[in-house]
Scaffold this motif. Sequence first.
Motif, PDB file in Angstrom:
ATOM      1  N   MET A 247      49.576  42.612  53.038  1.00  0.00           N
ATOM      2  CA  MET A 247      48.482  42.980  52.135  1.00  0.00           C
ATOM      3  C   MET A 247      48.897  44.137  51.223  1.00  0.00           C
ATOM      4  O   MET A 247      48.868  44.034  50.011  1.00  0.00           O
ATOM      5  N   ILE A 248      49.331  45.268  51.872  1.00  0.00           N
ATOM      6  CA  ILE A 248      49.757  46.407  51.065  1.00  0.00           C
ATOM      7  C   ILE A 248      51.034  46.053  50.315  1.00  0.00           C
ATOM      8  O   ILE A 248      51.228  46.469  49.186  1.00  0.00           O
TER       9      ILE A 248
ATOM     10  N   PHE B 138      50.485  44.708  47.047  1.00  0.00           N
ATOM     11  CA  PHE B 138      50.109  45.654  46.003  1.00  0.00           C
ATOM     12  C   PHE B 138      51.341  46.137  45.224  1.00  0.00           C
ATOM     13  O   PHE B 138      51.237  46.487  44.066  1.00  0.00           O
TER      14      PHE B 138
ATOM     15  N   PHE C 104      53.860  60.765  46.433  1.00  0.00           N
ATOM     16  CA  PHE C 104      52.896  61.030  47.503  1.00  0.00           C
ATOM     17  C   PHE C 104      52.012  62.240  47.146  1.00  0.00           C
ATOM     18  O   PHE C 104      50.785  62.148  47.188  1.00  0.00           O
TER      19      PHE C 104
ATOM     20  N   LEU D  42      48.539  60.876  45.571  1.00  0.00           N
ATOM     21  CA  LEU D  42      47.611  60.804  46.721  1.00  0.00           C
ATOM     22  C   LEU D  42      46.938  62.137  47.012  1.00  0.00           C
ATOM     23  O   LEU D  42      45.987  62.179  47.778  1.00  0.00           O
ATOM     24  N   LEU D  43      47.444  63.212  46.400  1.00  0.00           N
ATOM     25  CA  LEU D  43      46.860  64.512  46.743  1.00  0.00           C
ATOM     26  C   LEU D  43      46.396  65.274  45.500  1.00  0.00           C
ATOM     27  O   LEU D  43      45.198  65.555  45.356  1.00  0.00           O
TER      28      LEU D  43
ATOM     29  N   ILE E  60      37.980  44.761  42.506  1.00  0.00           N
ATOM     30  CA  ILE E  60      37.206  44.599  43.751  1.00  0.00           C
ATOM     31  C   ILE E  60      36.692  45.965  44.249  1.00  0.00           C
ATOM     32  O   ILE E  60      35.694  46.053  44.946  1.00  0.00           O
ATOM     33  N   TYR E  61      37.398  47.042  43.888  1.00  0.00           N
ATOM     34  CA  TYR E  61      36.944  48.384  44.265  1.00  0.00           C
ATOM     35  C   TYR E  61      36.106  49.018  43.149  1.00  0.00           C
ATOM     36  O   TYR E  61      35.083  49.636  43.406  1.00  0.00           O
TER      37      TYR E  61
ATOM     38  N   ILE F 265      32.017  49.999  43.454  1.00  0.00           N
ATOM     39  CA  ILE F 265      31.848  51.460  43.591  1.00  0.00           C
ATOM     40  C   ILE F 265      31.011  52.005  42.448  1.00  0.00           C
ATOM     41  O   ILE F 265      30.083  52.798  42.655  1.00  0.00           O
TER      42      ILE F 265
ATOM     43  N   PHE G  62      35.269  58.773  41.736  1.00  0.00           N
ATOM     44  CA  PHE G  62      35.755  57.784  42.709  1.00  0.00           C
ATOM     45  C   PHE G  62      36.784  56.863  42.065  1.00  0.00           C
ATOM     46  O   PHE G  62      37.794  56.499  42.674  1.00  0.00           O
TER      47      PHE G  62
ATOM     48  N   LEU H 292      40.044  58.605  41.813  1.00  0.00           N
ATOM     49  CA  LEU H 292      40.636  58.691  43.152  1.00  0.00           C
ATOM     50  C   LEU H 292      41.300  57.367  43.542  1.00  0.00           C
ATOM     51  O   LEU H 292      42.468  57.332  43.956  1.00  0.00           O
ATOM     52  N   ILE H 293      40.559  56.289  43.364  1.00  0.00           N
ATOM     53  CA  ILE H 293      41.084  54.970  43.773  1.00  0.00           C
ATOM     54  C   ILE H 293      42.211  54.540  42.833  1.00  0.00           C
ATOM     55  O   ILE H 293      43.220  53.997  43.280  1.00  0.00           O
TER      56      ILE H 293
ATOM     57  N   GLY I 121      45.333  56.201  43.853  1.00  0.00           N
ATOM     58  CA  GLY I 121      45.758  55.628  45.138  1.00  0.00           C
ATOM     59  C   GLY I 121      46.389  54.263  44.941  1.00  0.00           C
ATOM     60  O   GLY I 121      47.421  53.946  45.528  1.00  0.00           O
TER      61      GLY I 121
ATOM     62  N   SER J 277      50.289  52.772  45.446  1.00  0.00           N
ATOM     63  CA  SER J 277      50.647  51.556  46.172  1.00  0.00           C
ATOM     64  C   SER J 277      51.464  50.606  45.303  1.00  0.00           C
ATOM     65  O   SER J 277      52.329  49.898  45.794  1.00  0.00           O
TER      66      SER J 277
END
Lengths: 238, 188
Positions: A1-2, A5, A22, A26-27, A68-69, A73, A103, A106-107, A110, A114
């Motif tokens: 799955m990942i 991506f 990373f 991600l941060l 899908i996100y 959201i 959001f 953020l996504i 992320g 990926s």
Amino acid sequence: MIKDFYIQESSPLHSLSFWTKFFCFLLLFPLAGFLAPPFLLPIIIAIFIVLLILSKINFNKFWGLTKIYFIPITIGVIILSLFFSLGSLGQRLSEGIILALRFIALIAFGMLFSMVTNPIEIPAGLLRAKIPHKYGITIMVSFRMLPLISQKIKSIIDAQKARGASFKISPQLPSHVIALMVPILHSTLETSVKLSDTLISRGYNPDGKITIPPQKIKIADGLTLFLSIFVLLISLVK
Amino acid sequence: MAKKLTTTQLLAIGALAALYTILSVPGAIVAALTGISFFSAIANILIIGIMYPLVPLLFKRIGAVTLWALIVGIIFIPLPLGGPPGFLPKVIYMAFWGLFADFIYLLFKRSEKISAILIGATQIGLGGIITVYLWNFLGAPKLADQSAAVATPLFIIAGSIVGGIMGFIGYLIYKKLENTALAKRIQI
């Protein structure tokens, strides 16, 4: 799955060090997205768009994997804001839109992480950070097995359905869950044991030494880190 | 001295972490739909209630479920599971739940059935209260507030009952696998 991506491309973003990706994706950038005052949000999203262009990832492909996100959201956050926020309708609506944008930022970062990070980079990055390789191998196995186990689950469900199993809520549900979980677990453990046999036969020792390929920090890594820290610092200024 | 984890055990932990991630995808969709990450745990009650008791029973050693949960937390980083995507404290959050399951297993390991039921019940029922404190401790008051809104006394009682049932199902699944060559291999 990942693994699905990850999009293989030859781009400046793909060639960044794992730890740069990373920390930045991600941060630092997601944190800036959450802490930034509303007027800075379009700038963060603009930076994201520039990074997406630099990654050479087709926008339609990106949208296909993230809608899908994004769509639920955006709708969910705005509806929840209309119900639970304080103030007039306009204020609640704008608060919902701002929260949805946070959001989305953020996504989006992320997902970008990926898409530009090959799963194989994750254990290698952990090894470089002096994390024992036995745990790095375990994480790598987890990432690698995602698509494989996903396929196995699908075929087991199809086989159980062909035998007449139904997974609707009923008094027989526990026995159906057991009938489904036992072959899934057996198949998962069988795959892992086969893989461990292969590793053992090739002389892998979880407590032995291992060679880690070196990786140099490039100018692009420094620039990306500088940009993300700069954006985060500006976001902290009220 | 405690024996170190073997290659077979490490890979089995990795494989089970991958399995848990795949089975948790419906929860990710619910969390993405509502924007509230705690809803992912509610949507995944079945999976949480079965997998957390099952892992210590399969490995029969303290620490296995902590490592498994830690790896699950790392895989969850880019996903809306266990917390918002990209939110790093969720790795510690997930590892805590592994540690908690390990602790319960350590206390009740003489009776596998009781330990499985208690792990299931505490992960889901008591988990509602602990989540609030844990998110506050990890510096995520928004997530703590979201969890507090859901974790009502009724939820905790109902969650404990459902979790106990799921833990029992986990135990039954383990019983089916107990005498297989695979289970014996990973327990060596």
